[in-house]
Design a protein around this motif. Structure first.
Motif, PDB file in Angstrom:
ATOM      1  N   ARG A  71       0.836  -1.202   0.000  1.00 57.49           N
ATOM      2  CA  ARG A  71       0.000   0.000   0.000  1.00 57.49           C
ATOM      3  C   ARG A  71       0.869   1.250   0.000  1.00 57.49           C
ATOM      4  NH1 ARG A  71      -4.154   0.650   4.686  1.00 57.49           N
ATOM      5  NH2 ARG A  71      -5.423  -0.676   3.385  1.00 57.49           N
ATOM      6  N   LEU A  72       1.909   1.240   0.813  1.00 53.28           N
ATOM      7  CA  LEU A  72       2.812   2.391   0.893  1.00 53.28           C
ATOM      8  C   LEU A  72       3.538   2.602  -0.444  1.00 53.28           C
ATOM      9  CD1 LEU A  72       3.906   4.581   2.761  1.00 53.28           C
ATOM     10  CD2 LEU A  72       5.656   2.966   3.489  1.00 53.28           C
ATOM     11  N   ALA A  73       4.004   1.505  -1.046  1.00 50.88           N
ATOM     12  CA  ALA A  73       4.677   1.605  -2.340  1.00 50.88           C
ATOM     13  C   ALA A  73       3.713   2.130  -3.400  1.00 50.88           C
ATOM     14  CB  ALA A  73       5.236   0.248  -2.750  1.00 50.88           C
ATOM     15  N   LYS A  74       2.476   1.670  -3.366  1.00 45.85           N
ATOM     16  CA  LYS A  74       1.464   2.141  -4.320  1.00 45.85           C
ATOM     17  C   LYS A  74       1.206   3.634  -4.110  1.00 45.85           C
ATOM     18  CE  LYS A  74      -3.178   1.380  -6.004  1.00 45.85           C
ATOM     19  NZ  LYS A  74      -4.496   0.901  -5.709  1.00 45.85           N
TER      20      LYS A  74
ATOM     21  N   LEU B 179       4.018   5.581  -5.757  1.00 42.88           N
ATOM     22  CA  LEU B 179       3.926   5.613  -7.218  1.00 42.88           C
ATOM     23  C   LEU B 179       2.809   6.540  -7.686  1.00 42.88           C
ATOM     24  CD1 LEU B 179       4.551   1.843  -7.971  1.00 42.88           C
ATOM     25  CD2 LEU B 179       6.169   3.739  -8.130  1.00 42.88           C
ATOM     26  N   GLU B 180       1.684   6.512  -6.997  1.00 38.00           N
ATOM     27  CA  GLU B 180       0.574   7.404  -7.354  1.00 38.00           C
ATOM     28  C   GLU B 180       0.946   8.867  -7.118  1.00 38.00           C
ATOM     29  OE1 GLU B 180      -2.700   5.906  -5.045  1.00 38.00           O
ATOM     30  OE2 GLU B 180      -3.088   4.272  -6.475  1.00 38.00           O
ATOM     31  N   LYS B 181       1.578   9.131  -5.985  1.00 36.81           N
ATOM     32  CA  LYS B 181       1.990  10.501  -5.658  1.00 36.81           C
ATOM     33  C   LYS B 181       3.008  11.013  -6.683  1.00 36.81           C
ATOM     34  CE  LYS B 181       2.277  13.955  -2.633  1.00 36.81           C
ATOM     35  NZ  LYS B 181       1.126  14.786  -2.307  1.00 36.81           N
ATOM     36  N   GLY B 182       3.950  10.173  -7.047  1.00 40.12           N
ATOM     37  CA  GLY B 182       4.968  10.570  -8.011  1.00 40.12           C
ATOM     38  C   GLY B 182       4.382  10.900  -9.374  1.00 40.12           C
TER      39      GLY B 182
ATOM     40  N   LEU C 212      16.029   4.191  -2.240  1.00 38.15           N
ATOM     41  CA  LEU C 212      15.344   4.214  -0.942  1.00 38.15           C
ATOM     42  C   LEU C 212      14.103   3.325  -0.914  1.00 38.15           C
ATOM     43  CD1 LEU C 212      15.642   8.037  -0.252  1.00 38.15           C
ATOM     44  CD2 LEU C 212      16.955   6.197   0.814  1.00 38.15           C
ATOM     45  N   PHE C 213      13.861   2.584  -1.980  1.00 34.97           N
ATOM     46  CA  PHE C 213      12.668   1.739  -2.081  1.00 34.97           C
ATOM     47  C   PHE C 213      12.690   0.528  -1.149  1.00 34.97           C
ATOM     48  CE2 PHE C 213      10.058   2.335  -6.148  1.00 34.97           C
ATOM     49  CZ  PHE C 213      10.205   3.710  -6.106  1.00 34.97           C
TER      50      PHE C 213
ATOM     51  N   LEU D 199      10.688   9.560   0.566  1.00 29.17           N
ATOM     52  CA  LEU D 199      10.389   9.946  -0.813  1.00 29.17           C
ATOM     53  C   LEU D 199       9.021  10.616  -0.925  1.00 29.17           C
ATOM     54  CD1 LEU D 199      11.747   6.849  -2.753  1.00 29.17           C
ATOM     55  CD2 LEU D 199      12.817   9.089  -2.475  1.00 29.17           C
ATOM     56  N   ILE D 200       8.039  10.100  -0.212  1.00 29.83           N
ATOM     57  CA  ILE D 200       6.706  10.722  -0.222  1.00 29.83           C
ATOM     58  C   ILE D 200       6.799  12.133   0.334  1.00 29.83           C
ATOM     59  CG2 ILE D 200       4.388  10.638   0.797  1.00 29.83           C
ATOM     60  CD1 ILE D 200       4.577   7.541   0.552  1.00 29.83           C
ATOM     61  N   ASP D 201       7.565  12.321   1.401  1.00 29.40           N
ATOM     62  CA  ASP D 201       7.763  13.657   1.969  1.00 29.40           C
ATOM     63  C   ASP D 201       8.433  14.589   0.963  1.00 29.40           C
ATOM     64  OD1 ASP D 201       6.636  12.786   4.337  1.00 29.40           O
ATOM     65  OD2 ASP D 201       8.549  12.600   5.397  1.00 29.40           O
ATOM     66  N   GLU D 202       9.437  14.075   0.252  1.00 31.09           N
ATOM     67  CA  GLU D 202      10.138  14.889  -0.741  1.00 31.09           C
ATOM     68  C   GLU D 202       9.201  15.258  -1.888  1.00 31.09           C
ATOM     69  OE1 GLU D 202      13.102  17.164  -2.397  1.00 31.09           O
ATOM     70  OE2 GLU D 202      12.920  16.342  -0.381  1.00 31.09           O
ATOM     71  N   LEU D 203       8.371  14.329  -2.320  1.00 29.17           N
ATOM     72  CA  LEU D 203       7.401  14.622  -3.379  1.00 29.17           C
ATOM     73  C   LEU D 203       6.406  15.690  -2.940  1.00 29.17           C
ATOM     74  CD1 LEU D 203       6.737  11.027  -4.717  1.00 29.17           C
ATOM     75  CD2 LEU D 203       7.865  12.895  -5.952  1.00 29.17           C
ATOM     76  N   THR D 204       6.020  15.658  -1.672  1.00 29.31           N
ATOM     77  CA  THR D 204       5.113  16.683  -1.140  1.00 29.31           C
ATOM     78  C   THR D 204       5.781  18.047  -1.161  1.00 29.31           C
ATOM     79  OG1 THR D 204       3.999  15.040   0.246  1.00 29.31           O
ATOM     80  CG2 THR D 204       3.739  17.360   0.878  1.00 29.31           C
ATOM     81  N   ARG D 205       7.074  18.105  -0.808  1.00 22.33           N
ATOM     82  CA  ARG D 205       7.808  19.376  -0.868  1.00 22.33           C
ATOM     83  C   ARG D 205       7.878  19.888  -2.308  1.00 22.33           C
ATOM     84  NH1 ARG D 205      10.393  16.974   3.492  1.00 22.33           N
ATOM     85  NH2 ARG D 205      11.971  15.875   2.305  1.00 22.33           N
ATOM     86  N   ILE D 206       8.152  18.997  -3.245  1.00 20.81           N
ATOM     87  CA  ILE D 206       8.209  19.391  -4.660  1.00 20.81           C
ATOM     88  C   ILE D 206       6.843  19.902  -5.100  1.00 20.81           C
ATOM     89  CG2 ILE D 206       8.433  18.514  -7.023  1.00 20.81           C
ATOM     90  CD1 ILE D 206      10.562  16.551  -5.860  1.00 20.81           C
TER      91      ILE D 206
END
Length: 65
Positions: free
Chosen positions: A4-7, A10-13, A42-43, A52-59
């Motif tokens: 679920r976390l990996a999904k 991928l969706e966030k990215g 980091l996968f 990575l999710i945190d970094e995507l949120t910052r971006i």
């Protein structure tokens, strides 16, 4: 690592970058904000995926460093 976390990652990215090829390019490019490592390295842990999710949120919000 939770599927679920990996999904979620991928969706966030794909959402942040607009499509999967651009997100894939980001995953395979050394990232200064992550200490000059490729995000895909980091996968292998829940901590890494959350980072990575945190970094995507910052971006997404325009906070690039």
């Amino acid at each position: 690592v939770s599927l679920r976390l990996a999904k979620n990652l991928l969706e966030k990215g794909a959402e942040v970058f607009g499509n999967e090829p651009k997100f894939d390019l980001w995953l395979n490019t050394e990232n200064l904000a992550l200490g000059n490592i490729k995000p895909k390295s980091l996968f292998d842990s829940t901590f890494g995926i959350n980072l990575l999710i945190d970094e995507l949120t910052r971006i997404e919000h325009g906070v690039l460093a």
